[in-house]
Design an enzyme around this catalytic site. Structure first.
Site, PDB file in Angstrom:
ATOM      1  N   ASN A  23       0.811  -1.219   0.000  1.00 22.52           N
ATOM      2  CA  ASN A  23       0.000   0.000   0.000  1.00 22.52           C
ATOM      3  C   ASN A  23       0.846   1.272   0.000  1.00 22.52           C
ATOM      4  OD1 ASN A  23      -2.214  -1.582  -0.172  1.00 22.52           O
ATOM      5  ND2 ASN A  23      -2.828  -1.389   1.986  1.00 22.52           N
ATOM      6  N   ARG A 120     -17.003   1.207  -0.931  1.00 26.48           N
ATOM      7  CA  ARG A 120     -15.786   1.912  -1.324  1.00 26.48           C
ATOM      8  C   ARG A 120     -16.024   3.100  -2.265  1.00 26.48           C
ATOM      9  NH1 ARG A 120     -10.747  -2.044  -1.487  1.00 26.48           N
ATOM     10  NH2 ARG A 120      -9.808  -0.161  -0.691  1.00 26.48           N
ATOM     11  N   ASP A 306      -6.983  -3.939   7.916  1.00 23.87           N
ATOM     12  CA  ASP A 306      -6.306  -4.968   7.122  1.00 23.87           C
ATOM     13  C   ASP A 306      -5.764  -6.122   7.976  1.00 23.87           C
ATOM     14  OD1 ASP A 306      -6.866  -3.509   4.883  1.00 23.87           O
ATOM     15  OD2 ASP A 306      -4.868  -2.636   4.675  1.00 23.87           O
TER      16      ASP A 306
HETATM   17  N1  EPU Z   1     -14.285   6.535   1.969  1.00 25.80           N
HETATM   18  C1  EPU Z   1     -15.301   7.395   1.637  1.00 25.80           C
HETATM   19  N2  EPU Z   1     -15.129   8.201   0.544  1.00 25.80           N
HETATM   20  C2  EPU Z   1     -13.984   8.173  -0.213  1.00 25.80           C
HETATM   21  C3  EPU Z   1     -12.948   7.286   0.150  1.00 25.80           C
HETATM   22  C4  EPU Z   1     -13.130   6.473   1.256  1.00 25.80           C
HETATM   23  O1  EPU Z   1     -16.347   7.442   2.287  1.00 25.80           O
HETATM   24  O2  EPU Z   1     -13.896   8.940  -1.169  1.00 25.80           O
HETATM   25  C5  EPU Z   1     -14.453   5.659   3.143  1.00 25.80           C
HETATM   26  C6  EPU Z   1     -14.325   4.179   2.811  1.00 25.80           C
HETATM   27  O3  EPU Z   1     -15.556   3.651   2.356  1.00 25.80           O
HETATM   28  C7  EPU Z   1     -13.893   3.611   4.134  1.00 25.80           C
HETATM   29  C8  EPU Z   1     -12.993   4.691   4.687  1.00 25.80           C
HETATM   30  O4  EPU Z   1     -13.368   5.889   4.012  1.00 25.80           O
HETATM   31  O5  EPU Z   1     -15.004   3.465   4.992  1.00 25.80           O
HETATM   32  C9  EPU Z   1     -11.520   4.447   4.526  1.00 25.80           C
HETATM   33  O6  EPU Z   1     -11.208   4.102   3.192  1.00 25.80           O
HETATM   34  P1  EPU Z   1      -9.856   4.546   2.507  1.00 25.80           P
HETATM   35  O7  EPU Z   1     -10.138   5.531   1.437  1.00 25.80           O
HETATM   36  O8  EPU Z   1      -8.877   4.954   3.555  1.00 25.80           O
HETATM   37  O9  EPU Z   1      -9.372   3.195   1.814  1.00 25.80           O
HETATM   38  P2  EPU Z   1      -8.465   3.127   0.526  1.00 25.80           P
HETATM   39  O10 EPU Z   1      -7.531   4.269   0.543  1.00 25.80           O
HETATM   40  O11 EPU Z   1      -9.296   2.888  -0.672  1.00 25.80           O
HETATM   41  C10 EPU Z   1      -6.464   1.802   1.571  1.00 25.80           C
HETATM   42  C11 EPU Z   1      -5.811   0.480   1.381  1.00 25.80           C
HETATM   43  C12 EPU Z   1      -6.724  -0.631   1.887  1.00 25.80           C
HETATM   44  C13 EPU Z   1      -7.005  -0.360   3.373  1.00 25.80           C
HETATM   45  C14 EPU Z   1      -7.622   1.027   3.547  1.00 25.80           C
HETATM   46  C15 EPU Z   1      -7.845   1.413   4.990  1.00 25.80           C
HETATM   47  C16 EPU Z   1      -4.435   0.781  -0.592  1.00 25.80           C
HETATM   48  C17 EPU Z   1      -4.142   0.390  -1.987  1.00 25.80           C
HETATM   49  N3  EPU Z   1      -5.526   0.258  -0.042  1.00 25.80           N
HETATM   50  O12 EPU Z   1      -7.663   1.771   0.795  1.00 25.80           O
HETATM   51  O13 EPU Z   1      -5.985  -1.843   1.765  1.00 25.80           O
HETATM   52  O14 EPU Z   1      -7.883  -1.345   3.872  1.00 25.80           O
HETATM   53  O15 EPU Z   1      -6.735   2.010   2.959  1.00 25.80           O
HETATM   54  O16 EPU Z   1      -6.676   1.348   5.710  1.00 25.80           O
HETATM   55  O17 EPU Z   1      -3.677   1.489   0.039  1.00 25.80           O
HETATM   56  C18 EPU Z   1      -5.687  -4.150   1.594  1.00 25.80           C
HETATM   57  O18 EPU Z   1      -4.470  -3.929   1.499  1.00 25.80           O
HETATM   58  O19 EPU Z   1      -6.162  -5.313   1.747  1.00 25.80           O
HETATM   59  C19 EPU Z   1      -6.618  -3.035   1.507  1.00 25.80           C
HETATM   60  C20 EPU Z   1      -7.907  -3.173   1.266  1.00 25.80           C
END
Ligand code: EPU
Length: 420
Positions: A23, A120, A306
């Protein structure tokens, strides 16, 4: 489709090297789009998600080469149109949006769908781009963002579940080339954000405060090439630490960063697991009598979502009742049904899993549904009596480098079956 055949019951013993963080490397690769110069990324894990991101960048016109753990990217001539099918398939590729908009003032990126762990949404990513002055529309399945120029601004990026990791990454990357100063309030504090900021600063960006909820970015005219080594993967380290504790073994995780893992290590210690670290790495030693505990997932520095599934498996071994509450992704409980098949006693109550231990798990055929759920099933297989067949391990290959090889080095019996 590949599967893992695991013969459970052997305590893990020995030393294992922790790979670079998935990540962290994905947004860092996207950040290489911000310059025409060559960027060199060391300690990159060899994973299907990483080669996938390489293909996404290649489809934009960048030259990408991975040799072992080093990736070289040169994006001297790029277009702003992300291949629809490629981008759609990996949610992580949404982090090309910020760099493309900053560099070309134009980006078309397919709208990522929901996935098995939850809806997501990307509203916060779009909010950030709009705040910087972009006109953003969703058209024919694409996010289309255009701007004549990007201008620094103060923005609030907190959502209902707290900050967003990749949303913060996108905002930070776009703001590096905006005119003036951008302040991101309620920014994600994850170590992967700090790693990205360090890389961007090495490229000539001016970012302060990464790792705190307020990040300040002073825009610069252009960025140049840089060389960077990715941080070790705290989620891989936590998974192996839990596997060591669950099998009552003793494992040293070489290169692990305990300072990125406080919440997980604190829970392990609360459960009675012995944890120690020195210059050689982090050593985790399992104990016979585990204590039950409660875990709630939170944004960093809280307990990581995670690691929720893997921790659930460990808690099945603690006598008494433990409660695991998921606060980041609403439906990240796909592993529970499969754990029941192995003999666990777990009931779902809204966002919480109520776990009654200790359970004597016994091997069966189970199906991996997402990356971390798969890791949890592997840990369960390591402690179950008899043979466990974990099907669809392509999920695991997205985020764990040669997991079966690492586990075998620690004494486990894990075989990759090419067909099942
Ligand atoms: N969210 C919103 N609006 C947005 C973006 C996110 O409401 O525009 C919400 C999501 O639905 C969730 C929360 O905010 O409830 C956090 O989501 P976040 O955006 O932080 O997740 P992400 O950036 O898409 C990364 C990791 C994930 C990890 C999450 C949380 C990467 C590539 N992915 O995802 O990793 O679970 O942060 O720590 O960095 C994994 O590695 O298995 C994985 C899923």
């Amino acid at each position: 489709m590949h599967s893992f055949l695991i013969k459970g019951g052997t305590p893990l013993h020995g030393e294992v090297e922790i790979s670079g963080a998935k990540n962290a490397v994905l947004p860092i690769m996207a950040a290489a789009l911000l310059t025409r110069d060559e960027c060199v990324i060391h300690n990159a894990p060899v994973l299907s998600d990483v080669s996938f991101m390489g293909r996404v960048l290649t489809s934009l016109g960048a030259k990408v080469r991975q040799r072992g753990h080093t990736i070289t990217i040169q994006a001297d001539r790029i277009n702003g149109h992300g291949d629809y099918e490629l981008v759609r398939k990996m949610r992580g590729s949404i982090c090309i949006l910020g760099p493309l908009l900053a560099r070309l003032k134009h980006a078309e990126v397919s709208f990522p769908g929901g996935c098995v762990i939850g809806a997501r949404p990307i509203d916060l990513h779009l909010k950030a781009m709009r705040a910087l002055g972009a006109n953003v529309k969703v058209e024919a399945g694409y996010v289309v963002a255009k701007a004549r120029r990007l201008e620094g601004v103060r923005m609030f990026l907190g959502g209902k579940a707290g900050p967003t990791v990749l949303g913060t990454a996108n905002a930070m990357m776009a703001a590096t080339l905006a005119e003036g100063v951008t302040v991101i309030e309620s920014a994600a504090c994850e170590p992967e954000i700090v790693d990205l900021a360090n890389f961007l600063n090495a490229m000539g960006a001016r970012i302060e405060g990464a790792g705190s909820p307020t990040i300040t970015i002073t825009g610069v005219k252009e960025l140049h090439g840089a060389e960077h080594a990715v941080i070790p993967d705290r989620i891989e380290a936590a998974t192996l630490a839990i596997a060591a504790a669950a099998t009552r073994g003793e494992v040293t995780l070489k290169g692990a960063r305990p300072d990125h893992m406080h919440a997980v290590l604190d829970k392990l210690v609360t459960m009675g697991v012995k944890v120690d670290w020195d210059a050689n790495g982090l050593t985790v030693k399992g104990v016979r009598d585990l204590q039950p505990t409660d875990v709630t997932t939170q944004p960093y520095a809280g307990f990581p979502t995670d690691v929720q599934a893997q921790m659930t498996v460990l808690l099945t071994q603690a006598p008494g009742v433990s409660i695991v509450t998921e606060r980041i992704f609403e439906s990240r409980f796909m592993h529970i049904g499969e754990l029941l098949r192995l003999g666990a006693d777990i009931t779902l109550e809204g966002p919480s899993a109520v776990i009654k231990g200790p359970a004597r798990l016994s091997g069966a055929a189970v199906m991996a549904s997402d990356l971390r759920a798969s890791a949890a099933l592997v840990v369960a297989g390591l402690i179950a009596r008899g043979e466990t067949l974990v099907k669809r391990v392509y999920h695991l290959d997205r985020g764990y480098e040669k997991l079966e090889v690492k586990l075998r080095r620690l004494g486990a019996s894990v075989q990759r079956l090419k067909r099942s």
